[in-house]
Scaffold this motif. Structure first.
Motif, mmCIF file in Angstrom:
data_model
loop_
_atom_site.group_PDB
_atom_site.id
_atom_site.type_symbol
_atom_site.label_atom_id
_atom_site.label_comp_id
_atom_site.label_asym_id
_atom_site.label_seq_id
_atom_site.Cartn_x
_atom_site.Cartn_y
_atom_site.Cartn_z
ATOM 1 N N LEU A 1 -41.890 14.161 77.885
ATOM 2 C CA LEU A 1 -43.314 14.153 78.325
ATOM 3 C C LEU A 1 -43.916 15.236 77.336
ATOM 4 O O LEU A 1 -45.282 15.061 76.945
ATOM 5 C CB LEU A 1 -43.690 14.669 79.611
ATOM 6 N N ASP A 2 -43.118 16.164 77.253
ATOM 7 C CA ASP A 2 -43.663 17.435 76.133
ATOM 8 C C ASP A 2 -43.933 17.168 74.808
ATOM 9 O O ASP A 2 -44.523 17.423 73.878
ATOM 10 C CB ASP A 2 -42.682 18.540 76.460
ATOM 11 N N VAL A 3 -43.020 15.907 74.326
ATOM 12 C CA VAL A 3 -42.948 15.466 73.155
ATOM 13 C C VAL A 3 -43.995 14.535 72.747
ATOM 14 O O VAL A 3 -44.516 14.403 71.795
ATOM 15 C CB VAL A 3 -41.456 15.047 72.686
ATOM 16 N N GLU A 4 -43.802 13.440 73.964
ATOM 17 C CA GLU A 4 -44.360 12.124 73.879
ATOM 18 C C GLU A 4 -45.726 12.036 74.584
ATOM 19 O O GLU A 4 -46.611 11.290 74.163
ATOM 20 C CB GLU A 4 -43.424 11.056 74.040
ATOM 21 N N GLY A 5 -46.005 13.004 75.413
ATOM 22 C CA GLY A 5 -47.144 12.898 76.282
ATOM 23 C C GLY A 5 -48.402 13.425 75.729
ATOM 24 O O GLY A 5 -48.211 14.236 74.796
ATOM 25 N N SER A 6 -49.512 13.223 76.267
ATOM 26 C CA SER A 6 -50.965 13.763 75.648
ATOM 27 C C SER A 6 -51.215 14.960 77.015
ATOM 28 O O SER A 6 -50.944 14.597 78.157
ATOM 29 C CB SER A 6 -51.860 12.776 75.484
ATOM 30 N N GLU A 7 -52.041 15.817 76.261
ATOM 31 C CA GLU A 7 -52.450 16.851 77.354
ATOM 32 C C GLU A 7 -53.288 16.156 78.368
ATOM 33 O O GLU A 7 -53.237 16.749 79.534
ATOM 34 C CB GLU A 7 -53.270 17.822 76.592
ATOM 35 N N ALA A 8 -53.975 15.199 77.969
ATOM 36 C CA ALA A 8 -54.939 14.523 79.097
ATOM 37 C C ALA A 8 -54.079 13.839 80.083
ATOM 38 O O ALA A 8 -54.456 14.100 81.275
ATOM 39 C CB ALA A 8 -56.043 13.576 78.364
ATOM 40 N N GLU A 9 -53.258 13.029 79.909
ATOM 41 C CA GLU A 9 -52.182 12.435 80.763
ATOM 42 C C GLU A 9 -51.530 13.373 81.458
ATOM 43 O O GLU A 9 -51.337 13.486 82.721
ATOM 44 C CB GLU A 9 -51.227 11.620 79.824
ATOM 45 N N VAL A 10 -50.975 14.445 80.707
ATOM 46 C CA VAL A 10 -49.999 15.322 81.626
ATOM 47 C C VAL A 10 -50.540 16.231 82.319
ATOM 48 O O VAL A 10 -50.173 16.950 83.627
ATOM 49 C CB VAL A 10 -49.000 15.945 80.738
ATOM 50 N N GLY A 11 -51.702 16.747 82.098
ATOM 51 C CA GLY A 11 -52.735 17.601 82.933
ATOM 52 C C GLY A 11 -52.225 19.103 82.556
ATOM 53 O O GLY A 11 -52.622 20.109 83.199
ATOM 54 N N LYS A 12 -51.289 19.242 81.732
ATOM 55 C CA LYS A 12 -50.999 20.740 81.063
ATOM 56 C C LYS A 12 -50.643 20.587 79.626
ATOM 57 O O LYS A 12 -50.586 19.565 79.017
ATOM 58 C CB LYS A 12 -49.585 21.043 81.783
ATOM 59 N N VAL B 1 -49.069 20.539 76.082
ATOM 60 C CA VAL B 1 -47.930 19.680 75.717
ATOM 61 C C VAL B 1 -47.451 19.997 74.417
ATOM 62 O O VAL B 1 -48.154 20.887 73.721
ATOM 63 C CB VAL B 1 -47.927 18.387 75.736
ATOM 64 N N GLY B 2 -46.172 19.847 74.033
ATOM 65 C CA GLY B 2 -45.781 20.301 72.368
ATOM 66 C C GLY B 2 -45.234 21.577 72.540
ATOM 67 O O GLY B 2 -44.822 22.284 71.530
ATOM 68 N N ARG B 3 -45.174 22.207 73.580
ATOM 69 C CA ARG B 3 -44.759 23.964 73.653
ATOM 70 C C ARG B 3 -43.542 24.180 73.307
ATOM 71 O O ARG B 3 -43.507 25.256 72.718
ATOM 72 C CB ARG B 3 -45.265 24.224 75.181
ATOM 73 N N ASP B 4 -42.528 23.353 73.754
ATOM 74 C CA ASP B 4 -41.347 23.538 73.515
ATOM 75 C C ASP B 4 -40.672 23.406 72.044
ATOM 76 O O ASP B 4 -40.221 24.325 71.395
ATOM 77 C CB ASP B 4 -40.204 22.715 74.308
ATOM 78 N N VAL B 5 -41.479 22.416 71.433
ATOM 79 C CA VAL B 5 -41.229 22.323 70.110
ATOM 80 C C VAL B 5 -41.857 23.500 69.204
ATOM 81 O O VAL B 5 -41.153 23.923 68.560
ATOM 82 C CB VAL B 5 -41.760 21.055 69.491
ATOM 83 N N ALA B 6 -43.066 23.767 69.467
ATOM 84 C CA ALA B 6 -43.567 25.001 69.130
ATOM 85 C C ALA B 6 -42.909 26.123 69.095
ATOM 86 O O ALA B 6 -42.970 26.998 68.291
ATOM 87 C CB ALA B 6 -45.071 25.201 69.644
ATOM 88 N N ALA B 7 -42.368 26.540 70.289
ATOM 89 C CA ALA B 7 -41.594 27.527 70.473
ATOM 90 C C ALA B 7 -40.183 27.727 69.981
ATOM 91 O O ALA B 7 -39.437 28.567 69.866
ATOM 92 C CB ALA B 7 -41.212 27.805 72.102
ATOM 93 N N GLY B 8 -39.855 26.326 69.419
ATOM 94 C CA GLY B 8 -38.614 26.228 68.754
ATOM 95 C C GLY B 8 -37.360 26.386 69.798
ATOM 96 O O GLY B 8 -36.303 26.576 69.543
ATOM 97 N N LYS B 9 -37.680 25.852 71.154
ATOM 98 C CA LYS B 9 -36.808 26.151 72.060
ATOM 99 C C LYS B 9 -35.830 24.771 72.276
ATOM 100 O O LYS B 9 -36.387 23.491 72.107
ATOM 101 C CB LYS B 9 -37.636 26.036 73.384
ATOM 102 N N ALA B 10 -34.637 24.950 72.218
ATOM 103 C CA ALA B 10 -33.661 23.720 72.653
ATOM 104 C C ALA B 10 -34.073 23.179 74.000
ATOM 105 O O ALA B 10 -34.042 23.743 74.920
ATOM 106 C CB ALA B 10 -32.460 24.397 72.427
ATOM 107 N N THR B 11 -33.871 21.830 73.970
ATOM 108 C CA THR B 11 -34.333 20.881 75.157
ATOM 109 C C THR B 11 -33.339 19.726 75.024
ATOM 110 O O THR B 11 -32.509 19.676 74.173
ATOM 111 C CB THR B 11 -35.655 20.304 75.274
ATOM 112 N N PHE B 12 -33.375 19.155 76.103
ATOM 113 C CA PHE B 12 -32.493 17.881 76.228
ATOM 114 C C PHE B 12 -32.693 17.067 75.105
ATOM 115 O O PHE B 12 -31.844 16.513 74.444
ATOM 116 C CB PHE B 12 -32.602 17.200 77.378
#
Lengths: 299, 299
Positions: free
Chosen positions: A229-240, A242-253
């Protein structure tokens, strides 16, 4: 949520309503000088959220014939702890988030000091609720709930996971380290929630193990879905945000497995989670549906 | 501390040492990625502090013949909660304090996010310790400890008092409001500490009431002495910044009563606190000495 079966949808909606009422009762509006603290605690807990953890408590409790009024108190306590963790996680010194459940975060709606105290107050109140005789007549059961929640939420559980999450911003984690991080950060509280009904209903070890195995896979599936969801979701849908992990360069699943393999993995874990509950027969249908739901949700 | 009788001085020193060891055992150094969290928790709790609250637990427990190993666990739990409150209270968004117990505050020695999580971890760990069978064989006793600590530390106790303390910077409080603030902010945890031994020792209601009355007066005496130190003490002696209340224009017992009347009041409360313990005879000598100590201390 068109992909959700009617029964799960309505059962989850029921829980949302019950938990909302329970929180209203447990955190009343007060006519005191420090009313602002209670308002911030209510703001953090009311009006939003899927109430996934309370739902796991209510459903696992139902399987063992637990009095729903007792289960609801445990469900509210779990939600207090979940909400406290969000309030502290959103603070400027942590994630510095502006948006949560489609509304301003607590430190923006109130102020930072109030947000810190509201989180502290919610965490403390959760233990007060669990230790109260109204939650269960047997003090042994109450003590087990307190101990299990403290373990799941403490430095070897959620708080430790949050620390790892901070470290993950500066250090490269491999898939094993990320799995451990996520098990601690979200998995342990999901496991507590799924297991709370078994504690309240004094279930036997085989049943407790089955629920633990379910919660383990469910927690991972949930987190992979969250990363997606952080990669594919929209802020309006998710309600928080998004894209934060990518922006922070953080490794995720997702950054390690890629979107497609992550989706496969989440689905496989959801199926596996459901399979662990076969020993309960039809009684576990709702918890099995939840496993499918967490990987299909859009928010 | 030349004014202290030898016996109290050595008994308090013993507790300092025992609590230090207990915390070392309960919060071991860990060889984990998140080691920093445990280091911050240890930093917050180890190496300093009068350990007044643990001493109250140990002494009240001794009066009722409680196993000292059990009492020490409860004492450590109380100190965890006290130290967590100091860590969060010192944060930039709260008191923004640089110095605590003569050392850098946790958010300066580590960082703000780690300080928030270390506080959260300490609070949670306190409940894990109390709910563990090692603290008491009877789950009813453990539940009572958890419930009492949660009440004393929660939004109707310490956390509520901290909220009031923030409000007091912007609003003028009268002596009644300040008394309520201080009862919540420090008094309730002092009352929990004094009462913990009675819970562990399953004391009767008359004994519990006497200890409550003692703790009530002791807590107020302690706070007035604290306000006096903020006005009259030096940073080197007190180990934390002084003169903060005056600088913030905050009403305190001293600003309302004046130094001399505040001193009288503190001494009167200390005498009164001691008198409540007469029903215990010689057994309460140490707790009586503590009441005299809190108003004479220079740090």
């Amino acid at each position: 949520m068109p992909s959700l079966p009617k029964t799960l949808q309505s059962a989850m909606a029921d829980t949302v309503e019950q938990v909302e009422t329970a929180i209203e009762v447990l955190l009343p509006t007060v006519d005191l000088v420090e009313a602002r603290l209670f308002e911030a605690m209510r703001y953090a807990c009311l009006g939003g959220g899927k109430r996934l953890r309370p739902f796991l408590v209510m459903e696992s409790a139902r399987m063992f014939g637990v009095n729903p009024a007792c289960a609801l108190r445990a469900a509210a306590a779990v939600e207090f702890v979940h909400c406290y963790s969000l309030v502290h996680d959103d603070l400027p010194a942590m994630d510095n988030a502006d948006l949560r459940r489609g509304r301003k975060t607590v430190h923006l709606e109130f102020d930072e000091a109030t947000a810190i105290l509201a989180g502290d107050g919610l965490l403390t109140a959760a233990f007060e609720i669990l230790s109260d005789p109204e939650t269960h007549e047997d003090p042994q059961v109450r003590c087990k709930l307190v101990a299990a929640l403290a373990r799941a939420a403490g430095p070897r559980g959620m708080v430790g996971g949050q620390m790892l999450d901070l470290i993950a911003e500066k250090q490269t984690f491999d898939i094993g380290a990320i799995t451990r991080l996520q098990r601690m950060k979200t998995g342990d509280m999901i496991a507590f929630s799924s297991g709370a009904g078994a504690i309240l209903g004094k279930a036997g070890p085989a049943q407790q193990h089955a629920l633990q195995a379910y919660a383990h896979d469910l927690g991972l599936a949930f987190q992979i879905a969250d990363d997606l969801l952080d990669v594919e979701g929209s802020e309006a849908e998710v309600g928080k945000s998004v894209g934060r992990d990518v922006a922070a360069g953080k490794a995720t699943f997702v950054s390690i497995l890629g979107v497609e393999r992550a989706k496969d993995q989440a689905r496989r874990l959801a199926d596996q989670a459901a399979a662990h509950l076969d020993i309960f027969g039809d009684r576990a249908e709702m918890l099995k549906e939840v496993a499918r739901y967490v990987v299909e949700r859009r928010s």
